[in-house]
Write a protein that holds these residues in place. Structure first.
Motif, mmCIF file in Angstrom:
data_model
loop_
_atom_site.group_PDB
_atom_site.id
_atom_site.type_symbol
_atom_site.label_atom_id
_atom_site.label_comp_id
_atom_site.label_asym_id
_atom_site.label_seq_id
_atom_site.Cartn_x
_atom_site.Cartn_y
_atom_site.Cartn_z
ATOM 1 N N GLY A 1 0.810 -1.212 0.000
ATOM 2 C CA GLY A 1 0.000 0.000 0.000
ATOM 3 C C GLY A 1 0.836 1.251 0.000
ATOM 4 O O GLY A 1 1.917 1.305 -0.606
ATOM 5 N N TRP A 2 0.346 2.271 0.732
ATOM 6 C CA TRP A 2 0.973 3.590 0.720
ATOM 7 C C TRP A 2 0.970 4.146 2.138
ATOM 8 O O TRP A 2 -0.050 4.114 2.833
ATOM 9 C CB TRP A 2 0.191 4.534 -0.187
ATOM 10 C CG TRP A 2 -0.003 3.995 -1.568
ATOM 11 C CD1 TRP A 2 0.796 4.194 -2.669
ATOM 12 C CD2 TRP A 2 -1.062 3.135 -2.014
ATOM 13 N NE1 TRP A 2 0.291 3.512 -3.757
ATOM 14 C CE2 TRP A 2 -0.839 2.856 -3.389
ATOM 15 C CE3 TRP A 2 -2.172 2.559 -1.387
ATOM 16 C CZ2 TRP A 2 -1.692 2.041 -4.132
ATOM 17 C CZ3 TRP A 2 -3.021 1.747 -2.128
ATOM 18 C CH2 TRP A 2 -2.778 1.500 -3.487
ATOM 19 N N VAL A 3 2.102 4.697 2.570
ATOM 20 C CA VAL A 3 2.181 5.293 3.897
ATOM 21 C C VAL A 3 1.340 6.559 3.960
ATOM 22 O O VAL A 3 0.542 6.745 4.877
ATOM 23 C CB VAL A 3 3.641 5.592 4.290
ATOM 24 C CG1 VAL A 3 3.695 6.329 5.636
ATOM 25 C CG2 VAL A 3 4.466 4.314 4.349
ATOM 26 N N GLY B 1 9.904 4.541 -4.701
ATOM 27 C CA GLY B 1 9.648 5.422 -3.568
ATOM 28 C C GLY B 1 8.216 5.909 -3.481
ATOM 29 O O GLY B 1 7.580 5.808 -2.444
ATOM 30 N N TRP B 2 7.734 6.454 -4.590
ATOM 31 C CA TRP B 2 6.451 7.136 -4.619
ATOM 32 C C TRP B 2 5.586 6.561 -5.744
ATOM 33 O O TRP B 2 6.097 6.061 -6.736
ATOM 34 C CB TRP B 2 6.657 8.628 -4.828
ATOM 35 C CG TRP B 2 7.648 9.218 -3.875
ATOM 36 C CD1 TRP B 2 9.009 9.272 -4.044
ATOM 37 C CD2 TRP B 2 7.389 9.817 -2.609
ATOM 38 N NE1 TRP B 2 9.602 9.866 -2.957
ATOM 39 C CE2 TRP B 2 8.631 10.214 -2.061
ATOM 40 C CE3 TRP B 2 6.225 10.070 -1.886
ATOM 41 C CZ2 TRP B 2 8.746 10.849 -0.832
ATOM 42 C CZ3 TRP B 2 6.326 10.699 -0.652
ATOM 43 C CH2 TRP B 2 7.577 11.081 -0.139
ATOM 44 N N THR C 1 6.569 -3.576 -1.924
ATOM 45 C CA THR C 1 5.132 -3.447 -2.175
ATOM 46 C C THR C 1 4.475 -2.286 -1.428
ATOM 47 O O THR C 1 3.266 -2.099 -1.494
ATOM 48 C CB THR C 1 4.392 -4.742 -1.803
ATOM 49 O OG1 THR C 1 4.617 -5.045 -0.420
ATOM 50 C CG2 THR C 1 4.874 -5.896 -2.671
ATOM 51 N N GLN C 2 5.250 -1.515 -0.713
ATOM 52 C CA GLN C 2 4.750 -0.340 -0.008
ATOM 53 C C GLN C 2 5.452 0.893 -0.577
ATOM 54 O O GLN C 2 6.614 0.838 -0.982
ATOM 55 C CB GLN C 2 5.013 -0.448 1.491
ATOM 56 C CG GLN C 2 4.469 0.684 2.333
ATOM 57 C CD GLN C 2 2.974 0.625 2.596
ATOM 58 O OE1 GLN C 2 2.351 1.651 2.866
ATOM 59 N NE2 GLN C 2 2.380 -0.568 2.531
ATOM 60 N N TYR C 3 4.737 2.016 -0.631
ATOM 61 C CA TYR C 3 5.285 3.276 -1.146
ATOM 62 C C TYR C 3 5.229 4.347 -0.059
ATOM 63 O O TYR C 3 4.376 4.297 0.836
ATOM 64 C CB TYR C 3 4.493 3.753 -2.359
ATOM 65 C CG TYR C 3 4.621 2.848 -3.564
ATOM 66 C CD1 TYR C 3 5.545 3.132 -4.569
ATOM 67 C CD2 TYR C 3 3.823 1.723 -3.693
ATOM 68 C CE1 TYR C 3 5.662 2.299 -5.681
ATOM 69 C CE2 TYR C 3 3.936 0.880 -4.789
ATOM 70 C CZ TYR C 3 4.857 1.177 -5.776
ATOM 71 O OH TYR C 3 4.985 0.345 -6.871
ATOM 72 N N LEU C 4 6.106 5.321 -0.152
ATOM 73 C CA LEU C 4 6.115 6.412 0.813
ATOM 74 C C LEU C 4 4.858 7.256 0.716
ATOM 75 O O LEU C 4 4.429 7.859 1.707
ATOM 76 C CB LEU C 4 7.352 7.303 0.610
ATOM 77 C CG LEU C 4 8.697 6.609 0.824
ATOM 78 C CD1 LEU C 4 9.831 7.556 0.470
ATOM 79 C CD2 LEU C 4 8.827 6.090 2.246
ATOM 80 N N GLY C 5 4.288 7.315 -0.478
ATOM 81 C CA GLY C 5 3.065 8.090 -0.616
ATOM 82 C C GLY C 5 2.508 8.069 -2.015
ATOM 83 O O GLY C 5 3.180 7.692 -2.982
ATOM 84 N N ARG C 6 1.254 8.497 -2.101
ATOM 85 C CA ARG C 6 0.611 8.749 -3.387
ATOM 86 C C ARG C 6 -0.265 9.988 -3.230
ATOM 87 O O ARG C 6 -0.741 10.307 -2.129
ATOM 88 C CB ARG C 6 -0.215 7.546 -3.846
ATOM 89 C CG ARG C 6 -1.396 7.171 -2.971
ATOM 90 C CD ARG C 6 -2.240 6.109 -3.649
ATOM 91 N NE ARG C 6 -3.337 5.648 -2.801
ATOM 92 C CZ ARG C 6 -4.366 4.940 -3.263
ATOM 93 N NH1 ARG C 6 -4.432 4.616 -4.558
ATOM 94 N NH2 ARG C 6 -5.325 4.537 -2.448
#
Length: 286
Positions: free
Chosen positions: A162-164, A225-226, A197-202
């Motif tokens: 997912g996304w942080v 990263g993003w 499989t995880q991103y810093l943000g979207r």
């Protein structure tokens, strides 16, 4: 400790953007000017809760009108400080379900454990600091639209792909800005998260603005990263996604073309203003 829904309201100081002057039905209210049926301290409110009830300790958008209304704790009071408690929304996968909704100015959250899955922390209005705390989730679990937030020494733990962050800054004039300083990002204890499989943000909105600096990023973070918002709506034309001085496997790789690096770390005064020491508990800062 898991709470039924609690709202922190300072009625004389409600921000207009909150558009509510009274708590929702069934909400436990903590207010310095407590009236009948309300509580003047957090401890008295917590003490009023059942310690034996097996009822579910969560709300979500399955049964609530908006993100804020799902929150276990809804914080509107200006100058509010919360220390050393666990706040959980146990709804789990499948719906937006907030643990903490921060809607007031100059709020400080210190030594907290904030747990959820989707949309754990709604960092939405005013200036706020989150320090020496734990935040977990999977999907957009730190999000909001107008808050300037400083996350300092926070242990960020992911439960699935997912996304942080999902910062919702929607224009150049919107002041929202999230900075993660000296934080750690890795899989939550007891959860297996596939590397990358995880991103810093979207970008929830197309002026989204987030910085990760001097933080330790584990292999759960994708080399890009993003992420874009979605395949049909990228939202990346005006984003401000930057990094500085990060370490760990998740800090390396070819970053997304719409992101970049900084030549120096962002200062806390840039985010919270030069007078931040008048309301921030600096003993909790790195």
């Amino acid at each position: 400790m898991m709470f039924s829904q609690i709202a922190f309201l300072a009625f004389a100081q409600l921000v207009l953007a909150a558009s509510r002057t009274s708590p929702p039905t069934g909400c436990i209210v903590v207010s310095p000017s407590a009236t009948s049926g309300q509580y003047s301290t957090l401890q008295s409110a917590v003490s009023s809760l059942s310690t034996t009830s097996s009822a579910a300790q969560w709300k979500s958008q399955d049964d609530s009108a908006n993100n804020d209304a799902t929150a276990t704790i809804r914080a509107f009071a200006v100058g509010l400080k919360i220390y050393n408690i666990n706040i959980a929304n146990t709804r789990g996968k499948g719906s937006q379900a907030v643990a903490l909704s921060s809607q007031g100015d100059q709020q400080g959250f210190y030594g907290l454990k904030l747990t959820g899955y989707q949309d754990t922390v709604l960092a939405n209005e005013g200036f706020a600091v989150y320090a020496k705390s734990y935040i977990d989730g999977a999907t957009d679990f730190i999000f909001g639209q107008r808050q300037r937030a400083w996350f300092d020494g926070v242990d960020i733990r992911v439960k699935a792909n997912g996304w942080v962050t999902a910062n919702g800054r929607d224009s150049e004039s919107n002041v929202s800005y999230y900075v993660f300083n000296k934080c750690t990002v890795e899989a939550a204890s007891g959860y297996t998260v596939t590397a990358g499989t995880q991103y810093l943000g979207r970008p929830w909105r197309d002026y989204s603005r987030v910085v990760f600096q001097n933080s330790a990023l584990s292999a759960v973070i994708n080399s890009a990263g993003w992420s874009v918002w979605s395949s049909s709506d990228a939202n990346t034309e005006y984003v401000y996604y930057k990094e500085f001085g990060n370490t760990g496997t998740g800090a390396s790789g070819t970053r997304a073309s719409f992101s970049g690096s900084l030549s120096a770390a962002v200062s806390i005064s840039t985010i919270l203003g030069s007078s931040y020491t008048s309301w921030v508990d600096t003993s909790y800062l790195s």
